[in-house]
Design an enzyme around this catalytic site. Structure first.
Site, mmCIF file in Angstrom:
data_model
loop_
_atom_site.group_PDB
_atom_site.id
_atom_site.type_symbol
_atom_site.label_atom_id
_atom_site.label_comp_id
_atom_site.label_asym_id
_atom_site.label_seq_id
_atom_site.Cartn_x
_atom_site.Cartn_y
_atom_site.Cartn_z
ATOM 1 N N HIS A 121 0.832 -1.205 0.000
ATOM 2 C CA HIS A 121 0.000 0.000 0.000
ATOM 3 C C HIS A 121 0.868 1.257 0.000
ATOM 4 C CE1 HIS A 121 -3.415 2.633 1.225
ATOM 5 N NE2 HIS A 121 -2.474 3.261 1.921
ATOM 6 N N GLU A 122 1.913 1.268 0.827
ATOM 7 C CA GLU A 122 2.769 2.456 0.916
ATOM 8 C C GLU A 122 3.605 2.638 -0.349
ATOM 9 O OE1 GLU A 122 2.219 4.616 3.086
ATOM 10 O OE2 GLU A 122 0.878 3.333 4.251
ATOM 11 N N HIS A 162 1.612 4.278 -3.023
ATOM 12 C CA HIS A 162 1.570 5.738 -2.940
ATOM 13 C C HIS A 162 2.752 6.356 -3.684
ATOM 14 C CE1 HIS A 162 -1.840 6.620 -0.430
ATOM 15 N NE2 HIS A 162 -1.395 5.959 0.623
ATOM 16 N N GLU A 190 -6.105 7.185 -1.323
ATOM 17 C CA GLU A 190 -5.982 6.045 -0.429
ATOM 18 C C GLU A 190 -6.592 4.793 -1.060
ATOM 19 O OE1 GLU A 190 -4.213 5.706 2.065
ATOM 20 O OE2 GLU A 190 -3.720 7.773 2.570
#
Length: 270
Positions: free
Chosen positions: A135-136, A139, A202
């Site tokens: 997930h990070e 980004h 997100e």
């Protein structure tokens, strides 16, 4: 200011914004970027050094090795995407674990990943950690920090001034926008304020992250269990900054279930 000059400045501003348009990975969403990749990476490196100078690093060899292993597998997937999904990043990856009882993690531009030990009771397994790191990294791949900063620049100084800002030096803008960059990627607590991602960003990171972890050989279906544990851990408590602008848990879990068939196309167990 002469009306013609004002018109030309505004026209140049819109032209610059159009030239700065990019497309987010996987989702195909249009983005406006007023921060170059070189500037973004320089700010990421500076922010990373600042974080490491202030936060206590973990001395647990097993935890450090697990975070490093998961991170390297996710990074390798990020660097070898199917051609239609995203352009391979030019990152110098690093993975650090901070010994702090806080459920937090972030990936700074340039591939600098930081995970807090407060996440370990929630991630539980290597695959659970893969959900968070993917997930990070998503980004960073989608340049969400730079996009959020660009949004702030346009909102605060206007189109024409934002166009002028494009010509600023890397070093000058790095000093000016470093706190905002740190805040935009989730490291804002170290500098005293948070510049949150939008819920769209997100959700986009969730979707990209599922594909990333699947490509890395981690079962993306574990993301459902991870976010259910995250919901249980935050129930009745003050919400962590890392979660404060994320979609509602029920919405997030429903979206992840909806995106799983897409991610499972890339899943090859190891």
């Amino acid at each position: 200011m002469h009306p013609i000059l004002r018109f030309l400045l505004i026209a140049c501003g819109f032209a610059s914004l159009l030239a700065a348009c990019e497309t987010a990975p996987v989702s195909g969403r249009s983005q406006v970027m007023l921060v170059s990749e070189n500037e973004e990476r320089e700010m990421g490196l500076q922010a990373y050094r600042e974080v490491l100078s202030k936060e206590p690093l973990s001395r647990d060899a097993q935890t450090n090795a697990m975070v490093e292993k998961v991170g390297r597998r996710i990074a390798n997937a990020a660097e070898h995407p199917p051609q239609e999904l995203w352009r391979a990043p030019r990152f110098r990856w690093e993975f650090k674990t901070v010994d702090k009882n806080e459920p937090n993690a972030f990936c700074l531009p340039g591939g600098k990943v930081v995970v807090y030990t407060g996440l370990l009771p929630i991630t539980k397994t290597e695959t659970g950690m893969a959900v968070v790191i993917a997930h990070e990294v998503a980004h960073a791949l989608a340049r969400h920090g730079a996009e959020r900063m660009s949004d702030q620049m346009v909102a605060s100084v206007g189109t024409a001034a934002a166009a002028v800002a494009l010509s600023a030096t890397v070093s000058g803008r790095s000093r000016t926008y470093l706190p905002a960059m740190m805040a935009a990627v989730g490291a804002g607590a170290t500098v005293g304020y948070i510049l949150p991602m939008s819920r769209a960003q997100e959700s986009e990171a969730d979707r990209i992250g599922l594909v990333l972890m699947a490509m890395a050989g981690y079962d993306p279906r574990e993301a459902v269990a991870l976010w259910e544990r995250m919901r249980a851990a935050s129930s009745g408590k003050r919400q962590a900054e890392w979660l404060s602008t994320h979609p509602a848990d029920t919405t997030r879990i429903a979206d992840i279930k909806r995106w799983l068939p897409e991610a499972l196309q890339y899943y090859k167990p190891r």
